[in-house]
Design an enzyme around this catalytic site. Structure first.
Site, PDB file in Angstrom:
ATOM      1  N   TRP A  74       0.907  -1.165   0.000  1.00 52.90           N
ATOM      2  CA  TRP A  74       0.000   0.000   0.000  1.00 52.90           C
ATOM      3  C   TRP A  74       0.939   1.207   0.000  1.00 52.90           C
ATOM      4  O   TRP A  74       1.634   1.457   0.984  1.00 52.90           O
ATOM      5  CB  TRP A  74      -0.881  -0.011   1.246  1.00 52.90           C
ATOM      6  CG  TRP A  74      -1.911   1.079   1.246  1.00 52.90           C
ATOM      7  CD1 TRP A  74      -3.114   1.070   0.603  1.00 52.90           C
ATOM      8  CD2 TRP A  74      -1.838   2.337   1.936  1.00 52.90           C
ATOM      9  NE1 TRP A  74      -3.784   2.254   0.849  1.00 52.90           N
ATOM     10  CE2 TRP A  74      -3.022   3.051   1.667  1.00 52.90           C
ATOM     11  CE3 TRP A  74      -0.881   2.940   2.757  1.00 52.90           C
ATOM     12  CZ2 TRP A  74      -3.278   4.312   2.183  1.00 52.90           C
ATOM     13  CZ3 TRP A  74      -1.146   4.205   3.266  1.00 52.90           C
ATOM     14  CH2 TRP A  74      -2.335   4.873   2.975  1.00 52.90           C
ATOM     15  N   GLY A  99       5.373   0.115   6.897  1.00 49.91           N
ATOM     16  CA  GLY A  99       5.520   1.273   7.784  1.00 49.91           C
ATOM     17  C   GLY A  99       6.161   2.431   7.050  1.00 49.91           C
ATOM     18  O   GLY A  99       6.197   2.458   5.811  1.00 49.91           O
TER      19      GLY A  99
END
Ligand code: F6R
Length: 607
Positions: A74, A99
């Site tokens: 993503w 992250g």
């Protein structure tokens, strides 16, 4: 967010990596990639878009080897392109990352000064280049990774694979979850246990700041201070790791249909044996010691909190503040003494909610959470974690987790009201007995849901849709609008019915359907007056109500959807169903990707 997997196995790694990524695809689906080691030689394949594109690529251009890492992305830094897809590679090292490395620009500038060149726009490439740099200085892969981790700021889960090191994976966790799976002479790494379910149910969850050195037979963990750490191996129940559509066309449809069952299970979990009171796990909580409640969450979970505010205030007389997690801690709100802080999160890993929880540590008198994943960071960092028992939720749009959150919050509010003397034992027993009937009302509503699909086909033609609700139906209207926009991409807004005339009524014309959620409760007359204001301006009203409400107001509505009659306090849980089904069928009618809507991912582990 992104999904990570690692395999140190005795069989070909590529099919295992792809299978695990399939189970993690709900975390992100902009691009995907894997890297493997074949007789010490490191190679990778990456593809933009859904995982199927990577699978196709691997058919034509396979990767051999029994050790590997994989990633489903993503995008945070850099567009979804093949170059930006993971694994990132620098010389002898490949890395996958979930992250954000917040100081990557500083590290990049430092490496650039040393003449090191970059080929992507991502923060992750910096990590690979830094490891390569330390290895060039003569450090072993383990020490190079350790030195690199010391330089990183931000949130990450990382997994490294090294050229020439057929029996080594290195994993590290700071702010993003990571699980290690134990097999027979095999080891695995995954963003969660679901990814590893086909391979093992023996799981070690890394703690914040952990650094793990993994071989097929050994696992060495160092904690955030660099000390050797022992982390327990847990057997994860298979039931919680099942990922199939159970005959439904979409995960979302399956999860909507599961609601009577999971809501029933959540109710029974918190009900005393005689069915007359609410029992909390562990030491529980006595609400007489609390003067205020601060509730914090994001998205759908935030709307669950807004709903619960009505219950806690009306039933228990506890003043409640509700905040969006991403706003909460930067506002630095004062937290008065005797305030309980309550965090609601399906995943239990949402970065903003977790950060808000940490802000409350040492400030709030107790930290509560309502979570679906009991091993999650939010659950583990709470004084009391209340599981919602919804089971794995794969559809990116939250459905059964929302209604289970509401169920648990309602029971908590009932307990609070009873503890504080605002609800006597008979009334408590009566409300609990009505709650026990809720799953059956859900079943009735599901059986009668065909008109919702018909109505949705009409909604699918609209460009803008408004949702109205008053009282307990206002947060539901917000949830209905969110569900619709996230999966059908139709612009939808929700307003408190009484607020419409203060501005938004200017939007009304015959092209803008208005969904009015109005059970025949104490506010019905007020809401239907607002509905008449819409009709008077040419607006088309889709009314969701019960038989009593329909007998008074259906004649003026464009479409009326009938819900079973339940106690007014329970309507937000039941009326979530038409909100979900309208969104679902509208999305199906429009042909959008229901389970993996564009730009979204489940479990948002970046701020
Ligand atoms: C919407 C949706 C999101 C989540 C939000 C919080 O359908 O699912 O709005 O509710 O991202 O996620 P959790 O509950 O995991 O903290």
């Amino acid at each position: 967010m992104c999904g990570i997997v690692g395999v140190l196995g005795n069989h070909e790694a590529a099919p295992l990596l792809v299978e695990a990524l399939k189970r993690l695809e709900y975390r992100g689906y902009d691009s995907a990639g894997i890297a493997t080691l074949n007789e010490g030689h490191l190679d990778r394949r990456r593809a933009v878009g859904k995982l199927v594109n990577l699978s196709d690529l691997l058919v034509h251009d396979p990767l051999a080897g029994k050790a590997g890492i994989g990633h489903t992305r993503w995008a945070t830094h850099g567009a979804p392109t093949v170059d930006n897809a993971h694994p990132h590679r620098a010389g002898p090292v490949a890395v996958v990352h979930n992250g954000i490395i917040e100081n990557f620009r500083d590290i990049r500038a430092d490496l650039a000064e040393k003449g090191i060149h970059f080929s992507t726009e991502t923060d992750t490439e910096t990590v690979a280049l830094l490891v390569q740099y330390y290895m060039d200085q003569g450090l072993s892969p383990r020490d190079a990774a350790l030195e690199t981790i010391k330089r990183l700021e931000g949130a990450y889960a990382l997994c490294f694979l090294f050229e020439g090191e057929d029996d080594l994976l290195i994993a590290a966790r700071q702010g993003s979850p990571l699980a290690i799976g134990h097999g027979e002479g095999e080891m695995f790494v995954g963003s969660d246990a679901i990814a590893l379910a086909p391979m093992t149910n023996q799981i070690t969850y890394l703690e914040e700041g952990d650094f793990a050195v993994i071989t097929r037979d050994t696992l060495e963990i160092l904690d955030s201070a660099g000390r050797p750490a022992n982390r327990e191996i847990r057997a994860v129940s298979i039931e919680n790791t099942q990922v199939d559509k159970g005959g439904h066309k979409h995960f979302m449809a399956k999860e909507i249909a599961e609601q009577p069952k999971v809501i029933g299970e959540a109710i029974m979990h918190y009900l005393s044996e005689d069915g007359k009171s609410v029992v909390l796990p562990g030491a529980g909580l006595d609400f007489t010691g609390i003067d205020r409640l601060t509730m914090v969450a994001c998205g759908t979970a935030f709307y669950a909190c807004l709903t619960a505010k009505y219950w806690f205030e009306q039933l228990a007389g506890i003043p409640v503040d509700v905040d969006i997690a991403s706003e909460f801690r930067y506002r630095e709100p004062p937290i008065p003494a005797r305030t309980a802080a309550l965090f609601v999160s399906q995943s239990g890993e949402t970065a903003d909610t977790l950060a808000a929880l940490r802000f409350c540590e040492g400030r709030a008198s107790t930290i509560l959470s309502v979570v679906n994943v009991p091993e999650s960071s939010i659950a583990r960092e709470s004084d009391l974690a209340l599981p919602i028992l919804a089971g794995t939720e794969i559809g990116v749009a939250s459905t059964k987790a929302f209604t289970c959150q509401l169920t648990v919050l309602y029971m908590l509010a009932l307990k609070a009201a009873h503890d504080r003397g605002a609800l006597d034992a008979d009334r408590l027993a009566d409300l609990l007995s009505q709650l026990r009937a809720l799953p059956s009302a859900f079943n009735t509503a599901l059986d009668r849901s065909r008109p919702m699909a018909d109505a949705a086909r009409k909604l699918a033609e609209a460009r803008d849709i408004l949702f109205l609700g008053r009282g307990l139906m206002y947060p539901l209207a917000l949830e209905g609008a969110l569900k619709l926009k996230e999966i059908s991409y139709i612009h939808a807004e929700a307003y408190a019915s009484g607020e419409l005339k203060h501005g938004p009524i200017a939007l009304i014309d015959k092209h803008v359907p208005v969904v009015v959620m109005a059970p025949r409760d104490g506010l019905f007359d007020k809401t239907t007056s607002n509905m008449q204001e819409v009709i008077a301006r040419g607006g088309r009203v889709l009314l969701i109500t019960d038989e009593a409400g329909a007998s008074e107001a259906a004649d003026d509505a464009w479409i009326t959807l009938l819900m079973p009659q339940v106690d007014a306090l329970l309507t937000p849980i039941l009326y979530a169903l038409p909100a979900q089904l309208l969104a679902y069928h509208t999305a199906v009618a429009k042909g959008t990707d229901v389970d993996q809507p564009r730009n979204l991912a489940k479990s948002v582990t970046v701020e």
